[in-house]
Scaffold this motif. Structure first.
Motif, PDB file in Angstrom:
ATOM      1  N   TRP A  43     -16.975 -42.463 -69.611  1.00 44.60           N
ATOM      2  CA  TRP A  43     -15.919 -42.180 -70.578  1.00 44.60           C
ATOM      3  C   TRP A  43     -16.496 -41.987 -71.979  1.00 44.60           C
ATOM      4  O   TRP A  43     -16.111 -41.063 -72.696  1.00 44.60           O
ATOM      5  CB  TRP A  43     -14.902 -43.328 -70.593  1.00 44.60           C
ATOM      6  N   GLU A  44     -17.431 -42.840 -72.366  1.00 45.46           N
ATOM      7  CA  GLU A  44     -18.047 -42.725 -73.685  1.00 45.46           C
ATOM      8  C   GLU A  44     -18.851 -41.435 -73.813  1.00 45.46           C
ATOM      9  O   GLU A  44     -18.919 -40.841 -74.894  1.00 45.46           O
ATOM     10  CB  GLU A  44     -18.946 -43.932 -73.957  1.00 45.46           C
ATOM     11  N   LYS A  51     -15.773 -38.382 -71.577  1.00 42.26           N
ATOM     12  CA  LYS A  51     -14.464 -38.624 -70.961  1.00 42.26           C
ATOM     13  C   LYS A  51     -14.470 -38.254 -69.478  1.00 42.26           C
ATOM     14  O   LYS A  51     -13.517 -37.707 -68.949  1.00 42.26           O
ATOM     15  CB  LYS A  51     -13.362 -37.885 -71.715  1.00 42.26           C
ATOM     16  N   CYS A  52     -15.582 -38.593 -68.834  1.00 45.67           N
ATOM     17  CA  CYS A  52     -15.763 -38.468 -67.373  1.00 45.67           C
ATOM     18  C   CYS A  52     -15.818 -37.022 -66.880  1.00 45.67           C
ATOM     19  O   CYS A  52     -15.682 -36.772 -65.674  1.00 45.67           O
ATOM     20  CB  CYS A  52     -14.667 -39.234 -66.618  1.00 45.67           C
ATOM     21  N   LYS A  53     -16.051 -36.090 -67.761  1.00 50.82           N
ATOM     22  CA  LYS A  53     -16.077 -34.674 -67.371  1.00 50.82           C
ATOM     23  C   LYS A  53     -17.229 -34.350 -66.437  1.00 50.82           C
ATOM     24  O   LYS A  53     -17.059 -33.706 -65.395  1.00 50.82           O
ATOM     25  CB  LYS A  53     -16.166 -33.799 -68.627  1.00 50.82           C
ATOM     26  N   ILE A  62      -9.738 -46.102 -71.470  1.00 51.44           N
ATOM     27  CA  ILE A  62      -9.945 -44.920 -70.628  1.00 51.44           C
ATOM     28  C   ILE A  62      -8.585 -44.327 -70.294  1.00 51.44           C
ATOM     29  O   ILE A  62      -7.792 -44.926 -69.562  1.00 51.44           O
ATOM     30  CB  ILE A  62     -10.699 -45.283 -69.338  1.00 51.44           C
ATOM     31  N   PHE A  89      -8.880 -38.155 -68.119  1.00 45.99           N
ATOM     32  CA  PHE A  89     -10.216 -37.557 -68.061  1.00 45.99           C
ATOM     33  C   PHE A  89     -10.170 -36.145 -68.654  1.00 45.99           C
ATOM     34  O   PHE A  89      -9.147 -35.454 -68.556  1.00 45.99           O
ATOM     35  CB  PHE A  89     -10.709 -37.463 -66.621  1.00 45.99           C
ATOM     36  N   ASP A  90     -11.284 -35.734 -69.238  1.00 42.48           N
ATOM     37  CA  ASP A  90     -11.412 -34.371 -69.764  1.00 42.48           C
ATOM     38  C   ASP A  90     -11.841 -33.455 -68.614  1.00 42.48           C
ATOM     39  O   ASP A  90     -13.030 -33.156 -68.440  1.00 42.48           O
ATOM     40  CB  ASP A  90     -12.432 -34.334 -70.898  1.00 42.48           C
TER      41      ASP A  90
END
Length: 204
Positions: free
Chosen positions: A78-79, A82-84, A137, A140-141
């Motif tokens: 996430w940092e 954003k979990c992309k 969180i 997600f992106d």
């Protein structure tokens, strides 16, 4: 593994020799596909703070699955973006899966992957509605998918971390069809006896 004797190979047709040679030069990752021939392939995605769980892997293997069980550090992912990146990586892998399973935050990931690649999904106490979370969180992106999928939703009646009506209201709001199974006495975590029961009764 895959193996042929030298005599068998020498006495085979050229086309068959070519096929055998192609099998031998496959990567070890692809060879795993041959070893697991005839088995359904599944990916299990754990929740926030989760780890690879050998018991769950054995249960799924005993049920006839070839199991892919990645470790995901959701806080780090996430940092980073954003979990992309991890989502895109898993979406490439899940195109070869027969079913995706996810629990809690991993249920959100599993659902979005299933919508992207068009695979059935088993959700266990999933944290689907990211607008209703207290975690940092959120969404997600990712590029969202819109494939029609089969959904099995297993909810612990005593889950106070992600109350069952949050997932059902979310799925109802976006027009998803799903099979709901309420599990008495199960809270947010899914202990092994409950997990065995879920695997046994799944029809996906």
């Amino acid at each position: 593994g895959i193996g042929v004797t030298l005599d068998f190979f020498q006495n085979s047709s050229n086309s068959f020799k070519y096929s055998i040679l192609n099998i031998y030069i496959l990567s070890m990752e692809n060879l795993k596909e041959y070893d697991a021939f005839g088995k359904k392939k599944c990916m299990f995605i754990h929740g926030l703070g989760g780890r690879i769980n050998g018991q769950r892997i054995r249960i799924l293997r005993d049920a006839g699955y070839d199991v892919n069980y990645p470790y995901i550090n959701f806080d780090m992912e996430w940092e980073r973006d954003k979990c992309k990146q991890v989502f895109n990586k898993l979406s490439r892998i899940t195109t070869n899966m027969d079913v995706i399973i996810g629990t809690s935050l991993g249920g959100y990931m599993a659902y979005e992957l299933a919508k992207k690649v068009g695979k059935p999904v088993i959700l266990i106490n999933p944290a689907l509605d990211r607008d209703r979370t207290l975690l940092k969180i959120k969404h997600f992106d990712i590029e969202k998918g819109n494939k029609k999928i089969d959904i099995e939703l297993y909810q612990g009646e005593k889950d106070v971390t992600v109350p069952p009506n949050i997932a059902t209201k979310y799925l109802d709001r976006i027009g998803e069809d799903y099979k709901l199974v309420m599990i008495p006495d199960m809270a947010h975590r899914c202990p092994i006896p409950y997990f065995i029961s879920i695997v046994d009764q799944s029809v996906i």
